[in-house]
Design a protein around this motif. Structure first.
Motif, PDB file in Angstrom:
ATOM      1  N   ASP A 149       0.798  -1.246   0.000  1.00 34.67           N
ATOM      2  CA  ASP A 149       0.000   0.000   0.000  1.00 34.67           C
ATOM      3  C   ASP A 149       0.825   1.288   0.000  1.00 34.67           C
ATOM      4  N   GLY A 201       2.238   2.358  -2.557  1.00 33.74           N
ATOM      5  CA  GLY A 201       1.949   3.009  -3.836  1.00 33.74           C
ATOM      6  C   GLY A 201       2.724   2.544  -5.057  1.00 33.74           C
ATOM      7  N   LYS A 202       3.221   1.314  -5.037  1.00 34.98           N
ATOM      8  CA  LYS A 202       3.955   0.799  -6.200  1.00 34.98           C
ATOM      9  C   LYS A 202       3.114   0.816  -7.469  1.00 34.98           C
ATOM     10  N   SER A 203       1.935   0.210  -7.383  1.00 36.50           N
ATOM     11  CA  SER A 203       1.134   0.058  -8.597  1.00 36.50           C
ATOM     12  C   SER A 203       0.686   1.421  -9.123  1.00 36.50           C
ATOM     13  N   THR A 204       0.385   2.330  -8.223  1.00 38.41           N
ATOM     14  CA  THR A 204      -0.031   3.672  -8.640  1.00 38.41           C
ATOM     15  C   THR A 204       1.128   4.410  -9.307  1.00 38.41           C
ATOM     16  N   LYS A 225       3.570   9.843  -2.104  1.00 39.39           N
ATOM     17  CA  LYS A 225       2.372  10.435  -1.483  1.00 39.39           C
ATOM     18  C   LYS A 225       2.684  11.768  -0.813  1.00 39.39           C
ATOM     19  N   ASP A 270       1.727  14.455  -1.675  1.00 43.94           N
ATOM     20  CA  ASP A 270       0.536  15.302  -1.741  1.00 43.94           C
ATOM     21  C   ASP A 270      -0.320  15.198  -0.487  1.00 43.94           C
ATOM     22  N   GLY A 295       2.493   9.550  -6.620  1.00 42.51           N
ATOM     23  CA  GLY A 295       1.957   8.654  -7.635  1.00 42.51           C
ATOM     24  C   GLY A 295       0.546   9.068  -8.013  1.00 42.51           C
TER      25      GLY A 295
END
Ligand code: GDP
Ligand code: MG
Length: 600
Positions: free
Chosen positions: A16, A18-21, A137, A139, A168
């Motif tokens: 979670d 954020g790799k895939s994002t 992240k 943001d 991401g």
């Protein structure tokens, strides 16, 4: 593409973070996926991955990226390998890393370093990869990039300023990250003129195209339409198609040293394309295979039974199919008095078990029930004979001298205020503390040896709830040790109900016995006679409940009355009969067993 223009990297992170994002943003920034084709988690191709928001299989994709050189822009080819984050699938991470020279170490700027951040980082360091530290992240209002940059810098030994900051979600900082990958990750080294050697790091079955094999070429080159040889078996196949994934398979003029791509032969069976094998040219074969991978070993076992007995052949076919690209899944036929014909299956862990179960239900439309998970026990008898037990109902009878169980070396990362509660939890799960390091003033890394059996059930949930979600866990197998373990049997009217036998620590035997007898008493319908429900260690009963007999006047109700009601009742009974399991003289609807196994 010339090797000096190639960069092979993977993104590693705690789940979670954020790799895939981030992978999605890279696909967009490099123009590989057009905005109108974009969907979230682009590379997670299985339905179950998309729904659960987790990556299970690694994915490799090629992206062009131009950087300014002294003589103008130079287009590089970046191969990104997205990896799963959950501990159950860490062998997939290992395989991916072996195909890369660099790793983007991604850390959530609000959460900081977590247990799998460390585990993956150590794997990457062991593989000699160049590490690019990145905070993701940024943001988020809760992000603390400065604080976590310091932590990361002191962990990997770089300057805090070298830690890149990206989002991401918005794409902020992604082009800079791609530039850094080109600059920092070394190009692959291989001998382009040597005999071809390519490592198979994954192979999947595609309904339309047959077996698709993912490879990383190390030396030499593979060309379309040549004949290739699998080094381990000597089997020779025609290379029908070879190319790169970008983001869908695109045939190319071949793959050279250092390149990552796919190949398709006429082969229909995935087993002919074994992960870890070396592919070479049949015309000028290499002699030395590349160092392969170790097959992952199943750690957790449970029985899988079709709810409808006639589904048994269908369950066998489904398991055969799933096994094709899941080397870690094992199964063999098993028969249970309570549940009928099924399979004893081995998994990497509970998440793996859950995913297999869910895929059987969704992709193969099977209704199945699984028995309580068990780890592997080594039982030594007083006569010195030894037994490997993966199924509690097969625990040997007779005089046991010792039982050993697998243990894990666990790393728990937690904010320092939860150290006490984590210690309590580990102690209650028979853990032995090995040490404790302060990563910073507020974050502690704790090391424990814990029995695997104590971890596989609800340890993770318990850890999360006691630390308000802030602690994270990673573990690796660490051999086995003796423990005071006993088998508890559950008896119905004096007969053993095999599916409910369990191997538990002696201290937990009584509570297991009380829980199971209560549960079965509530679920099993009354019979014409009184039925004792007992829990026993050997011949010693440790808990007992009684299902009282049906009262005479209740039986009487079934007679007389109007004829349609009677017929209905008879029909219902007939239907019920199919699913009735006879345990000695007691008839039990299978549903009762299923409910007893399923309840928490
Ligand atoms: P993975 O498990 O490492 O592949 O993580 P995912 O890419 O699936 O992301 C996990 C969650 O974090 C998802 O809900 C994403 O939408 C969210 N996420 C990922 N990157 C960012 C980011 O840069 N900013 C914010 N606010 N959320 C993000
Ligand atoms: Mg993912």
């Amino acid at each position: 593409t010339a090797p000096e223009l190639l960069r092979n990297f993977s993104i590693i992170a705690h789940i979670d973070h954020g790799k895939s994002t981030l992978a999605d943003r890279m696909l967009q920034a490099t123009g590989v996926v057009q905005p109108r084709d974009m969907r979230a988690q682009y590379l997670d191709r299985m339905d179950i991955e998309r729904e659960r928001g987790i990556t299970i299989k690694s994915q490799a994709v090629r992206m062009p990226w131009a950087v300014e050189g002294p003589d103008g822009a130079v287009v590089h080819a970046l191969n990104m390998i997205d990896t799963p984050g959950h501990v159950d699938f860490s062998y997939e991470v290992n395989r991916s890393l072996a195909a890369c020279e660099g790793a983007v170490l991604l850390v959530d700027a609000a959460q900081g370093i977590q247990a799998q951040t460390l585990a993956n980082l150590y794997m990457a360091i062991e593989g000699d990869l160049t590490i690019i530290p990145v905070l993701n992240k940024i943001d988020l209002p809760a992000a603390e990039p400065e604080r976590h940059a310091e932590e990361i810098a002191s962990l990997i030994g770089c300057e805090p300023e070298e830690v890149l900051k990206v989002s991401g979600k918005t794409g902020l900082g992604v082009p800079e990250l791609l530039d850094r990958i080109v600059e920092a990750v070394p190009p692959p080294v291989g001998d382009p003129s040597a005999p071809a050697r390519a490592m198979i790091f994954d192979s999947v079955y595609d309904t339309y195209r047959g077996v698709v094999t993912y490879v990383r070429v190390v030396d030499g080159a593979l060309k379309p339409r040549e004949r290739i040889e699998m080094l381990s078996t000597g089997a020779v196949h025609d290379l029908l198609e070879i190319g790169v994934i970008s983001p869908e398979p695109k045939p190319s003029g071949g793959l050279g040293a250092g390149e990552v791509g796919y190949l398709i032969t006429g082969v229909k069976d995935v087993r002919q394309s074994k992960v870890g094998d070396t592919v070479t040219s049949a015309a000028a074969p290499a002699t030395e295979p590349l160092a392969g991978y170790q097959d992952p070993k199943p750690m957790v076992f449970s029985g899988l039974f079709p709810v409808d007995g006639s589904d048994f052949p269908a369950l066998r076919d489904a398991l055969d199919r799933l096994k094709l690209n899941d080397a870690a899944l094992t199964y063999e036929p098993e028969t249970s008095v309570a549940l009928g014909f099924g399979f004893r299956c081995g998994y990497l862990g509970l998440l793996h078990l859950e995913i297999i179960r869910e895929r059987l239900e969704r992709e193969f439309n099977l209704d199945i029930i699984s028995t309580a998970p068990s780890v592997v026990y080594e039982v030594t008898m007083e006569d010195r004979s030894t037994h490997t037990v993966t199924n509690p109902s097969e625990f040997p009878e007779g005089k046991v001298s010792s039982v050993s169980e697998p243990v894990v070396r666990a790393t728990i990362l937690t904010p320092s205020e939860f150290v006490g509660t984590v210690m309590e939890l580990c102690q209650s799960r028979r853990g032995a503390m090995q040490g404790m390091d302060y990563l910073s003033e507020t974050r502690v890394e704790m090391h424990y040896i814990l029995p695997l059996a104590e971890i596989v059930f609800d340890f993770f949930d318990a850890l999360k709830s006691r630390t308000r979600g802030y602690a994270s866990l990673d573990y690796e197998m660490d051999g086995a040790q003796d423990a005071n373990l006993v088998k508890v049997d559950i008896l119905l009217n004096g007969e053993k109900v095999d599916a409910f036998s369990a191997i538990v620590h002696r201290d937990g035997a009584y509570s297991y016995g009380v829980m199971m007898t209560k549960r079965l008493k509530d679920l099993i319908p009354r019979q014409q006679f009184e039925v004792p429900v007992q829990a026993a260690i050997g011949t010693r009963v440790i808990a007992r409940e009684t299902i009282r007999a049906l009262r005479k006047d209740m039986l009487a109700k079934c007679y007389g009355g109007d004829i349609t009601r009677k017929r209905k009742l008879l029909e219902k009974q007939k239907e019920g009969k199919k699913r009735m399991k006879a345990i000695g003289r007691v008839d039990v609807p299978q549903e009762a067993f299923i409910a007893a196994l399923g309840a928490d």
